[in-house]
Design a protein around this motif. Structure first.
Motif, PDB file in Angstrom:
ATOM      1  N   LEU A  45      51.577  -0.971  14.524  1.00  0.00           N
ATOM      2  CA  LEU A  45      52.501  -2.191  14.662  1.00  0.00           C
ATOM      3  C   LEU A  45      52.081  -3.296  13.593  1.00  0.00           C
ATOM      4  O   LEU A  45      52.900  -3.658  12.816  1.00  0.00           O
ATOM      5  N   VAL A  70      53.360  -2.184  10.176  1.00  0.00           N
ATOM      6  CA  VAL A  70      54.745  -2.287   9.885  1.00  0.00           C
ATOM      7  C   VAL A  70      54.990  -3.763   9.902  1.00  0.00           C
ATOM      8  O   VAL A  70      56.032  -4.424   9.318  1.00  0.00           O
ATOM      9  N   ARG A 102      57.299  -5.110   7.043  1.00  0.00           N
ATOM     10  CA  ARG A 102      58.884  -5.300   7.204  1.00  0.00           C
ATOM     11  C   ARG A 102      59.021  -6.668   7.822  1.00  0.00           C
ATOM     12  O   ARG A 102      60.297  -6.978   7.985  1.00  0.00           O
ATOM     13  N   SER A 103      58.127  -7.459   8.626  1.00  0.00           N
ATOM     14  CA  SER A 103      58.439  -8.427   9.159  1.00  0.00           C
ATOM     15  C   SER A 103      58.584  -9.945   8.346  1.00  0.00           C
ATOM     16  O   SER A 103      59.199 -10.849   8.623  1.00  0.00           O
ATOM     17  N   PHE A 141      59.890  -7.375  18.219  1.00  0.00           N
ATOM     18  CA  PHE A 141      59.613  -6.823  16.979  1.00  0.00           C
ATOM     19  C   PHE A 141      59.356  -5.294  16.943  1.00  0.00           C
ATOM     20  O   PHE A 141      59.990  -4.634  16.260  1.00  0.00           O
ATOM     21  N   GLU A 155      62.664  -3.282  18.106  1.00  0.00           N
ATOM     22  CA  GLU A 155      63.431  -3.422  17.228  1.00  0.00           C
ATOM     23  C   GLU A 155      63.041  -2.314  15.982  1.00  0.00           C
ATOM     24  O   GLU A 155      63.940  -1.649  15.362  1.00  0.00           O
ATOM     25  N   GLN A 156      61.712  -2.178  15.718  1.00  0.00           N
ATOM     26  CA  GLN A 156      61.253  -1.367  14.524  1.00  0.00           C
ATOM     27  C   GLN A 156      61.083   0.230  15.340  1.00  0.00           C
ATOM     28  O   GLN A 156      60.514   1.020  14.572  1.00  0.00           O
ATOM     29  N   GLN A 157      61.280   0.400  16.621  1.00  0.00           N
ATOM     30  CA  GLN A 157      61.027   1.550  17.475  1.00  0.00           C
ATOM     31  C   GLN A 157      59.539   2.129  17.246  1.00  0.00           C
ATOM     32  O   GLN A 157      59.474   3.409  17.074  1.00  0.00           O
ATOM     33  N   ILE A 158      58.722   1.163  17.428  1.00  0.00           N
ATOM     34  CA  ILE A 158      57.235   1.374  17.489  1.00  0.00           C
ATOM     35  C   ILE A 158      56.916   2.081  18.847  1.00  0.00           C
ATOM     36  O   ILE A 158      57.562   1.580  20.041  1.00  0.00           O
TER      37      ILE A 158
END
Length: 299
Positions: free
Chosen positions: A107, A110, A114-115, A128, A131-134
Motif C-alpha cells: 500500500l 501504491v 498513484r496517490s 485509497f 479504490e486501488q484493490q489492495i
C-alpha cells in the motif's frame, strides 16, 4: 554491484529467552526473505522491487512485528505503518494507522506511485486501498498466541510508555546503481491514542538517496523521529564525507545512545557497502553482496 540488507527488529531481544529451536526458526525466516529479495537483484530487477518483496515476506511471517505478526494496541486491534523510498527519484510513499491491510508495504508503494501524496493515514488510507484493490485480511489473520500473551502482560503493567517491539525493513542497491529502502511495523504493544512511530516517517525511519545511501531503522521510534535518524546518516555522508559505516555508527552508537534510545538500522550505499548497526542486545538481520554468500544473524 548489487547488495541487499534486511532487518526484523531490534531493541527487545534477550539471549536468555532465545531457545535454540526458536533461533533456528527466526534465522530461517530471515534467510527466506533475504534469498527472495536478492534473487530479484540477481536477475536485474530494481531495488524498489527487491525491498518491497523482502519486506512483504517479513510481513507475512508471524514471528515479526509487521503485517501478520503485528502487536495488539490498547484497544485490542492492529494498527499498521509502512514506508518506501526510491533513491533515484527520491519519491516516497507512506501509510500510517491502517487496519486490515495484508501487506502495508505494498500500500505504501501504491501510495507513492498513484496517490500524488507521500503519506496517507487512517480511514483515508483505507479508502485509497479499497479504490486501488489492495488485498485486505480479517482481524483473525493477525492473531497469534505470542502477541496476545505479550499484550496481556503489557496491559497489566503500569509503565507509561510502551516499549518498541520490532519492525521489519530492507535496503538494496540494484545493477542500475539505484538504491531503495522500505520499513514496516505493527507499532508497540498496548500503544494508545493512535500513536505513530518512525517507520512511516520519511527521514526518520526510512530514507534513500542515490548520492549517499538507503536506510531503514528499528527501535524506539520516538528517538528516531526526534533525531531524524535515517536522514542524519545521509547528511553525515553528504556533508561531512563520512563512510557509510562511520555515519551509521555515529548515529546509533553515539547520538542515539546519548539520548537514551535503543535500536538499530541497516543501510547500503551506491558502492555496495552495507552497514548493520545496533546498540541493543540484538537485531534480527541479514545481508548479501554480489560475489559473497548471504548471512543472517540475531545477536
Amino acid at each position: 554491484m548489487i547488495a541487499l540488507a534486511l532487518h526484523g527488529g531490534a531493541g527487545t531481544l534477550s539471549r536468555t529467552e532465545m531457545t535454540p529451536d526458536r533461533e533456528r526458526v527466526y534465522l530461517a525466516g530471515l534467510q527466506q526473505a533475504l534469498d527472495a529479495g536478492y534473487a530479484i537483484l540477481a536477475r536485474g530487477g530494481t531495488a524498489l522491487d527487491a525491498v518491497e518483496q523482502t519486506t512483504m515476506l517479513l510481513e507475512n511471517n508471524a514471528l515479526f512485528n509487521a503485517g501478520r505478526g503485528s502487536v495488539f494496541t490498547a484497544e485490542g486491534r492492529h494498527e499498521l505503518d509502512a514506508s518506501i523510498m526510491c533513491g533515484r527519484t527520491r519519491n516516497a510513499g507512506a501509510i500510517a494507522g491502517v487496519h486490515n491491510i495484508r501487506n502495508p508495504i505494498t500500500l505504501a508503494r501504491v501510495a507513492m506511485e498513484r496517490s500524488g501524496h507521500v503519506m496517507l493515514a487512517g480511514a483515508g488510507a483505507e479508502k485509497f486501498a479499497r479504490e486501488q484493490q489492495i488485498e485486505t485480511a480479517p482481524d483473525e489473520y493477525y492473531y497469534t498466541d505470542m502477541r496476545w500473551e505479550e499484550w496481556q502482560r503489557k496491559s497489566r503493567q503500569t509503565e507509561a510508555r510502551p516499549r518498541a517491539l520490532g519492525t521489519v525493513g530492507a535496503v538494496a542497491l540494484d545493477s542500475h546503481g539505484d538504491v531503495a529502502a522500505a520499513t514496516s511495523t505493527g507499532g508497540t504493544t498496548n500503544k494508545r491514542y493512535g500513536r505513530i512511530g518512525d517507520s512511516p516517517v520519511i527521514g526518520a525511519g526510512t530514507y534513500a538517496n542515490n548520492r549517499t545511501c538507503a536506510v531503514s531503522c528499528t527501535g524506539d521510534g520516538e528517538y528516531f523521529i526526534r533525531s531524524v535518524a535515517a536522514y542524519d546518516v545521509s547528511c553525515l555522508i553528504e556533508y561531512r564525507g563520512l563512510s557509510l559505516q562511520e555515519a551509521c555508527t555515529l548515529v546509533i552508537q553515539d547520538k542515539m545512545t546519548a539520548l537514551g534510545g535503543e535500536g538499530g538500522l541497516i543501510a547500503v550505499d551506491p558502492a555496495g557497502q552495507a552497514a548493520l548497526v545496533f546498540n541493543s542486545e540484538g537485531m534480527y538481520r541479514g545481508w548479501q553482496r554480489e560475489g559473497e554468500a548471504g548471512q543472517v544473524a540475531i545477536f
